[in-house]
Design a protein around this motif. Structure first.
Motif, short mmCIF file in Angstrom:
data_model
loop_
_atom_site.label_atom_id
_atom_site.label_comp_id
_atom_site.label_asym_id
_atom_site.label_seq_id
_atom_site.Cartn_x
_atom_site.Cartn_y
_atom_site.Cartn_z
N SER A 198 0.83 -1.20 0.00
CA SER A 198 0.00 0.00 0.00
C SER A 198 0.86 1.25 0.00
O SER A 198 0.59 2.22 -0.73
CB SER A 198 -0.90 0.03 1.24
N ASP A 256 -5.78 -0.44 -4.61
CA ASP A 256 -5.20 -1.02 -3.40
C ASP A 256 -6.18 -2.03 -2.81
O ASP A 256 -7.13 -1.67 -2.13
CB ASP A 256 -4.88 0.07 -2.37
N GLU A 257 -5.95 -3.28 -3.08
CA GLU A 257 -6.81 -4.37 -2.60
C GLU A 257 -8.28 -4.06 -2.80
O GLU A 257 -9.05 -4.00 -1.84
CB GLU A 257 -6.52 -4.66 -1.12
MG MG Z 1 -2.21 -2.55 2.22
#
Ligand code: MG
Ligand code: ATP
Lengths: 240, 219
Positions: free
Chosen positions: A41, A161-162
């Protein structure tokens, strides 16, 4: 399009990213995988300067975005971001969520912004939701709106991000399908994900990170079948 | 029991006038306190450490000392130090406004900081500049936390306003005392203005409830 040179990032005394070097080509789909806390991240957030790198350089189309007087606004116009937890604006309906930034940041006329927004909502399959407020949407729908909101700025590069980690399992596919569509449409993507199937199928390149370093970087076929490093091997053993 | 409310009847218009006198400085103090408090709140969440420190010190001092002390200081100290003969009215507005701004700034700061950090990041990632982000994205969401607490602060201020009687400002409270010493009976006039204060506070409470309900249905 993006070039990363000797990127370091520390929070206080702890170094979170150590000497990252890589690049993202135009039209490429890059996935970033690795264990929790490995800095995925943070790396992504450095690319659009949500985190200020401690040292090193990131170039966007040849321009150094990490130099002190760099044009952050110009960067943010060209790079869209989708978060794990969507972060839609809860007090605006779906259409306003999509039109607010283009109208405010780029000065796009309302009519124009709305027609682009409607095109995007159609693309992500949510045309009938333009008047809905985020609180009335399911997780998968929220994330698709969030993707459309980022696309409404017409960025050249999209960071994820995810994007499916906060979703119930049955909603993962609808979001991944939207991202796949973008990939096939030629958009440049950098996706942090735990969805190995998605990485295998869609990615042009896989970056494996561990403890703040890029440990391995290769094409997905090679990475998933015959990883070069022990660390990547043991990670894959755990998640596959 | 020796109660006789008939004796205060001639004084009722005199005491009722106090409502307006009280409301006058309460309203001005609220507005002054709100504007100053908003500015101080923005300083507190701003990026200048020295200003931030000053804003915190200001808040700490006004919240950490008795209001009656602040009132007397301003009323007695200003003439003594500057030679300017400050009126009770101006002292009252100044004290209550300054004091209230300290509380208001905390209410607004806390309300803003309670908004999910992701909202700011999402706005930044979209390139939205600070001002529109603050006023169109963060503050509208913070209002839900801010408005109910602000109403409470206004109610407190209305009640505490009775303190100005100590600097001979002829507000509701002071008028009850004047009537009391005139008719040698304190209980009845005090009860009478007590009822008025209670009504004022109830009206404010109802407004607060209404605002809260409106906010909840707007989700
Ligand atoms: Mg992360
Ligand atoms: N703002 C911050 N302040 C201090 N430390 C931080 C901050 N953000 C991240 N970290 C630390 O940096 C490291 C990397 O975090 P990061 O969120 O980038 O990992 P990640 O690979 O995305 O993990 P996950 O898969 O859990 O999301 C972690 O040890 C984390 O605790």
């Amino acid at each position: 399009m993006i070039k990363v040179e000797h990127l370091h990032k520390s929070f206080g005394k702890t170094e979170v990213l150590t000497d990252l070097n890589t690049s993202i080509e135009k039209g490429e789909v890059l996935t970033i995988i690795g264990p929790s806390g490995s800095g995925k991240s943070t790396f992504l957030r450095c690319i659009n300067l949500l985190e200020q790198p401690t040292s090193g350089h990131i170039y966007l189309n040849g321009e150094d975005i990490t130099k002190p007087n760099a044009d952050t606004l110009k960067l943010r116009k060209q790079v869209g971001m989708v978060f794990q937890h969507f972060h839609l604006f809860p007090h605006m309906n779906v259409l306003d969520n999509l039109t607010y930034a283009p109208m405010t940041v780029k000065g796009t006329a309302k009519k124009e912004a709305q027609s682009l927004a409607r095109d995007l909502l159609f693309k992500v399959g949510l045309s009938e939701k333009e008047d809905a407020y985020p609180s009335s949407l399911s997780g998968g729908q929220k994330q698709r709106v969030a993707i459309a909101r980022a696309l409404a700025m017409e960025p050249e590069l999209m960071l994820f991000d995810e994007p499916t980690s906060a979703l119930d399992p049955e909603m993962v596919k609808e979001v991944l399908d939207v991202i796949k569509d973008l990939a096939h449409g030629g958009m440049t993507l950098a996706v942090v994900t735990h969805e190995m199937g998605f990485a295998k199928e869609v990615a042009d390149r896989v970056i494996f990170m561990d403890q703040g370093m890029i440990v391995e970087e290769s094409n997905p076929k090679k990475f998933f079948e015959k990883p070069e490093t022990v660390r990547a091997q043991s990670f894959l053993d755990k998640v596959l | 029991m020796n109660l006789d409310f008939t004796q205060i009847v001639p004084y009722i218009p005199f005491m009722l006038e106090g409502i307006w006198v009280t409301l006058q400085f309460v309203i001005i103090a609220i507005i002054f306190g709100f504007i100053l408090g908003s500015i101080i709140a923005l300083v507190k969440i701003g990026k200048f450490p020295i200003l931030r420190f000053l804003a915190d010190a200001y808040t700490s001092i006004f919240r950490g000392t008795p209001l009656i002390l602040q009132l007397m200081l301003i009323y007695y100290a200003v003439p003594q130090l500057t030679g300017y003969d400050i009126s009770p009215f101006l002292s009252a507005i100044l004290t209550f406004g300054l004091n209230s701004s300290a509380y208001v700034s905390e209410i607004i700061r806390a309300g803003i900081q309670a908004v999910d950090k992701g909202q700011k990041e999402a706005a930044e990632a979209l390139g939205i500049p600070y001002r529109p982000m603050m006023f169109k994205i963060i503050l509208p969401q913070a209002m839900k936390n801010i408005l109910p607490a602000l109403m409470n602060e206004f109610i407190t201020l209305t009640k505490e306003s009775a303190l100005v009687s100590v600097i001979s400002y002829l507000d509701l409270m002071r008028r009850a005392q004047v009537v009391g010493s005139d008719i040698y009976r304190n209980f009845e006039p005090l009860m009478f203005v007590g009822l008025i204060y209670y009504c004022l506070v109830m009206i404010l409470t109802l407004i607060g409830k209404y605002v809260e309900k409106r906010l909840r249905t707007s989700d």
